[in-house]
Design a protein around this motif. Structure first.
Motif, mmCIF file in Angstrom:
data_model
loop_
_atom_site.group_PDB
_atom_site.id
_atom_site.type_symbol
_atom_site.label_atom_id
_atom_site.label_comp_id
_atom_site.label_asym_id
_atom_site.label_seq_id
_atom_site.Cartn_x
_atom_site.Cartn_y
_atom_site.Cartn_z
ATOM 1 N N ARG A 87 1.041 -1.235 -0.205
ATOM 2 C CA ARG A 87 -0.111 -0.041 0.305
ATOM 3 C C ARG A 87 0.496 1.398 0.156
ATOM 4 O O ARG A 87 0.515 1.943 -0.175
ATOM 5 C CB ARG A 87 -1.013 0.294 1.023
ATOM 6 N N GLU A 88 2.597 1.415 0.666
ATOM 7 C CA GLU A 88 2.897 2.062 0.871
ATOM 8 C C GLU A 88 3.612 2.598 -0.955
ATOM 9 O O GLU A 88 3.365 3.886 -1.244
ATOM 10 C CB GLU A 88 4.139 1.873 1.638
ATOM 11 N N LEU A 89 4.503 1.233 -0.978
ATOM 12 C CA LEU A 89 4.237 1.661 -2.834
ATOM 13 C C LEU A 89 3.444 1.768 -4.044
ATOM 14 O O LEU A 89 3.238 2.845 -4.090
ATOM 15 C CB LEU A 89 4.959 0.922 -3.365
ATOM 16 N N LEU A 90 2.646 1.587 -3.935
ATOM 17 C CA LEU A 90 1.124 2.296 -4.434
ATOM 18 C C LEU A 90 0.534 4.045 -3.865
ATOM 19 O O LEU A 90 0.441 4.847 -5.142
ATOM 20 C CB LEU A 90 -0.520 1.513 -4.704
ATOM 21 N N ALA A 91 0.729 4.866 -2.795
ATOM 22 C CA ALA A 91 0.848 5.617 -2.576
ATOM 23 C C ALA A 91 1.818 6.569 -3.388
ATOM 24 O O ALA A 91 1.791 7.377 -3.437
ATOM 25 C CB ALA A 91 0.854 5.459 -0.951
ATOM 26 N N ARG A 92 3.069 5.975 -2.831
ATOM 27 C CA ARG A 92 3.892 6.802 -2.956
ATOM 28 C C ARG A 92 4.119 6.351 -5.146
ATOM 29 O O ARG A 92 4.149 7.697 -5.126
ATOM 30 C CB ARG A 92 5.832 6.076 -3.117
ATOM 31 N N TRP A 93 3.337 5.607 -5.663
ATOM 32 C CA TRP A 93 3.970 5.778 -6.908
ATOM 33 C C TRP A 93 2.725 6.346 -7.507
ATOM 34 O O TRP A 93 2.891 6.857 -8.342
ATOM 35 C CB TRP A 93 3.714 4.177 -7.437
ATOM 36 N N ARG A 94 1.673 6.657 -6.211
ATOM 37 C CA ARG A 94 0.411 7.756 -7.118
ATOM 38 C C ARG A 94 0.753 9.301 -6.767
ATOM 39 O O ARG A 94 0.772 9.882 -7.684
ATOM 40 C CB ARG A 94 -1.178 7.200 -6.448
ATOM 41 N N GLU A 96 4.231 10.181 -7.352
ATOM 42 C CA GLU A 96 4.891 10.749 -8.810
ATOM 43 C C GLU A 96 3.896 10.879 -9.405
ATOM 44 O O GLU A 96 4.506 11.450 -10.234
ATOM 45 C CB GLU A 96 6.109 9.581 -8.296
ATOM 46 N N SER A 97 2.713 9.756 -9.627
ATOM 47 C CA SER A 97 2.299 10.017 -10.903
ATOM 48 C C SER A 97 1.851 11.290 -10.959
ATOM 49 O O SER A 97 1.277 12.135 -12.110
ATOM 50 C CB SER A 97 1.449 8.638 -11.175
ATOM 51 N N GLU A 98 1.087 11.616 -9.883
ATOM 52 C CA GLU A 98 0.442 12.653 -9.798
ATOM 53 C C GLU A 98 0.860 14.749 -9.979
ATOM 54 O O GLU A 98 1.360 15.334 -10.410
ATOM 55 C CB GLU A 98 -0.607 13.189 -8.494
#
Length: 136
Positions: A87-94, A96-98
């Motif tokens: 979940r932390e990885l997804l939050a970080r990637w999200r 970065e994309s934002e």
């Protein structure tokens, strides 16, 4: 309490065993009370046994997910201290994309895609569009 004829009870008891509903934590009286609901539950995956959980953990660590610890290379038995939650990885990637989307948010959009405006102008055509001769 509901009573059932022997034939009905035999039929649904056999179905209960064949669908392996006990693995989902369902009892026979619960199944008989709501047959349709629990037959749909039988289509879902069964929970893993402890031996299967160990095998799944071993396979998970074998994959190149970037989440396994670096070092001894031994097989894990529990999750390590440096385990990273997905979940932390997804939050970080999200995030970065934002941030990347914010960089192009000021640009004009055409059909939903950002376009970069051109910084040159088209040369004006000469006014030779008249097809009549001059002075004629």
């Amino acid at each position: 309490m509901t009573t059932y004829p022997d034939e009905t009870l035999d039929y649904y008891a056999d179905r209960f065993v064949l669908l392996r509903l006990a693995r989902h934590g369902v009892t026979l009286p619960q199944y008989l009370a709501n047959v349709d609901r629990f037959e749909r539950l039988a289509l879902e995956a069964e929970p893993l046994l402890p031996q299967q959980q160990a095998a799944a953990l071993h396979l998970w660590w074998g994959w190149d997910t970037g989440l396994a610890p670096r070092g001894d290379g031994g097989e894990p038995t529990t999750l390590p201290d440096n385990w990273q939650d997905w979940r932390e990885l997804l939050a970080r990637w999200r995030a970065e994309s934002e941030a990347a989307e914010r960089e192009v948010a000021h640009l004009p959009h055409r059909n939903g895609a950002p376009i970069e405006p051109l910084h040159h102008h088209r040369f004006e055509r000469r006014n030779n569009s008249r097809f009549t001769k001059r002075g004629a």
